[in-house]
Design a protein around this motif. Structure first.
Motif, PDB file in Angstrom:
ATOM      1  N   TRP A   1      26.881   4.760  56.760  1.00  0.00           N
ATOM      2  CA  TRP A   1      27.575   3.523  57.122  1.00  0.00           C
ATOM      3  C   TRP A   1      28.467   3.737  58.333  1.00  0.00           C
ATOM      4  CZ3 TRP A   1      32.639   4.866  56.750  1.00  0.00           C
ATOM      5  CH2 TRP A   1      33.012   5.807  55.782  1.00  0.00           C
TER       6      TRP A   1
ATOM      7  N   SER B   1      32.053   2.069  59.454  1.00  0.00           N
ATOM      8  CA  SER B   1      33.147   1.209  59.008  1.00  0.00           C
ATOM      9  C   SER B   1      34.119   0.986  60.159  1.00  0.00           C
ATOM     10  CB  SER B   1      33.856   1.891  57.833  1.00  0.00           C
ATOM     11  OG  SER B   1      34.960   1.143  57.418  1.00  0.00           O
TER      12      SER B   1
ATOM     13  N   ARG C   1      37.419  -0.594  60.986  1.00  0.00           N
ATOM     14  CA  ARG C   1      38.560  -0.982  60.145  1.00  0.00           C
ATOM     15  C   ARG C   1      39.543  -1.847  60.924  1.00  0.00           C
ATOM     16  NH1 ARG C   1      38.057   4.788  56.863  1.00  0.00           N
ATOM     17  NH2 ARG C   1      36.244   4.031  55.714  1.00  0.00           N
TER      18      ARG C   1
ATOM     19  N   HIS D   1      37.621  -4.406  56.586  1.00  0.00           N
ATOM     20  CA  HIS D   1      36.685  -3.613  57.375  1.00  0.00           C
ATOM     21  C   HIS D   1      35.453  -4.459  57.709  1.00  0.00           C
ATOM     22  CE1 HIS D   1      38.037  -0.004  54.582  1.00  0.00           C
ATOM     23  NE2 HIS D   1      39.045  -0.776  54.937  1.00  0.00           N
TER      24      HIS D   1
ATOM     25  N   LEU E   1      23.791   4.357  48.677  1.00  0.00           N
ATOM     26  CA  LEU E   1      25.208   4.768  48.615  1.00  0.00           C
ATOM     27  C   LEU E   1      25.656   4.760  47.157  1.00  0.00           C
ATOM     28  CD1 LEU E   1      24.797   3.476  51.547  1.00  0.00           C
ATOM     29  CD2 LEU E   1      27.235   3.048  51.489  1.00  0.00           C
TER      30      LEU E   1
ATOM     31  N   LEU F   1      28.549   4.836  44.902  1.00  0.00           N
ATOM     32  CA  LEU F   1      29.975   4.592  45.127  1.00  0.00           C
ATOM     33  C   LEU F   1      30.703   4.349  43.812  1.00  0.00           C
ATOM     34  CD1 LEU F   1      29.566   2.217  48.203  1.00  0.00           C
ATOM     35  CD2 LEU F   1      30.056   4.670  48.221  1.00  0.00           C
TER      36      LEU F   1
ATOM     37  N   GLU G   1      37.715  -3.335  45.473  1.00  0.00           N
ATOM     38  CA  GLU G   1      37.050  -3.695  46.725  1.00  0.00           C
ATOM     39  C   GLU G   1      36.254  -4.986  46.533  1.00  0.00           C
ATOM     40  OE1 GLU G   1      33.583  -1.548  47.947  1.00  0.00           O
ATOM     41  OE2 GLU G   1      33.938  -1.870  50.068  1.00  0.00           O
TER      42      GLU G   1
ATOM     43  N   VAL H   1      33.412  -7.301  48.734  1.00  0.00           N
ATOM     44  CA  VAL H   1      32.475  -7.090  49.838  1.00  0.00           C
ATOM     45  C   VAL H   1      31.680  -8.370  50.064  1.00  0.00           C
ATOM     46  CG1 VAL H   1      30.542  -5.691  50.651  1.00  0.00           C
ATOM     47  CG2 VAL H   1      32.294  -4.647  49.203  1.00  0.00           C
TER      48      VAL H   1
ATOM     49  N   TYR I   1      30.456  -9.572  46.437  1.00  0.00           N
ATOM     50  CA  TYR I   1      30.655  -8.914  45.143  1.00  0.00           C
ATOM     51  C   TYR I   1      32.051  -8.310  45.127  1.00  0.00           C
ATOM     52  CZ  TYR I   1      29.260  -4.446  47.366  1.00  0.00           C
ATOM     53  OH  TYR I   1      29.162  -3.344  48.178  1.00  0.00           O
TER      54      TYR I   1
ATOM     55  N   LEU J   1      24.621   1.023  46.343  1.00  0.00           N
ATOM     56  CA  LEU J   1      24.438  -0.024  47.350  1.00  0.00           C
ATOM     57  C   LEU J   1      23.357   0.416  48.326  1.00  0.00           C
ATOM     58  CD1 LEU J   1      25.583  -2.675  48.629  1.00  0.00           C
ATOM     59  CD2 LEU J   1      27.126  -1.198  49.949  1.00  0.00           C
TER      60      LEU J   1
ATOM     61  N   CYS K   1      34.577  -5.929  54.151  1.00  0.00           N
ATOM     62  CA  CYS K   1      35.095  -5.258  52.960  1.00  0.00           C
ATOM     63  C   CYS K   1      36.619  -5.360  52.943  1.00  0.00           C
ATOM     64  CB  CYS K   1      34.749  -3.768  52.982  1.00  0.00           C
ATOM     65  SG  CYS K   1      33.019  -3.409  53.311  1.00  0.00           S
TER      66      CYS K   1
END
Ligand code: 9YT
Length: 130
Positions: free
Chosen positions: A22, A24, A26, A39, A49, A51, A58, A60, A86, A96, A108
């Motif tokens: 990924w 990210s 930010r 993010h 992923l 996680l 979090e 998303v 989600y 993911l 995110c």
């Protein structure tokens, strides 16, 4: 007031964290004092992923691409496409992935906020600052 632009103020700076799976970007971090971080994250294609944000909540929101999220607790796979959100309200363990041939672009939000350069530990978590 804080005003930033992804292209002018984030990409290519310390707030732009790239990994194999990924990228990210930010936009807002702990130092911005909002109590959450935001993010703009690209999920690269062909990567699973694993996680588990033990220390964070979090949410998303998918704004581009298609993929899926597998909920390890329920065994349910939820499709993701533009417009899907989600929320990991139970620190849910999940996998993911973006569909083959596409990347997903996700907004995110983390509570507590990410501080800067966090990457995942072996469990797929971000550690809290000491
Ligand atoms: C959706 C997700 O958790 N992707 C991994 C990267 C992370 N969200 C980040 O942007 O720091």
């Amino acid at each position: 007031m804080i005003v930033k632009n992804l292209y002018d103020d984030v990409i290519g700076t310390d707030a732009d964290v790239d990994s194999k799976q990924w990228n990210s970007r930010r936009l807002l971090l702990a130092k911005d004092g909002m109590g959450f971080s935001v993010h703009d994250t690209l999920i690269k294609e062909g990567e699973d992923l694993h996680l588990w944000y033990k220390n964070h909540l979090e949410a998303v929101y998918c704004i581009e691409g298609e993929g899926e999220i597998y909920d390890k607790a329920t065994g349910i796979t939820h499709p993701i496409r533009e417009g899907t959100i989600y929320a990991l309200n139970e620190h849910d363990q999940h996998i993911l992935s973006a569909n083959k041939g596409v990347q997903m672009r996700m907004v995110c939000v983390f509570n507590p906020p990410v501080t800067g350069r966090e990457t995942h530990d072996k469990d797929g978590s971000y550690n809290l600052p000491e």
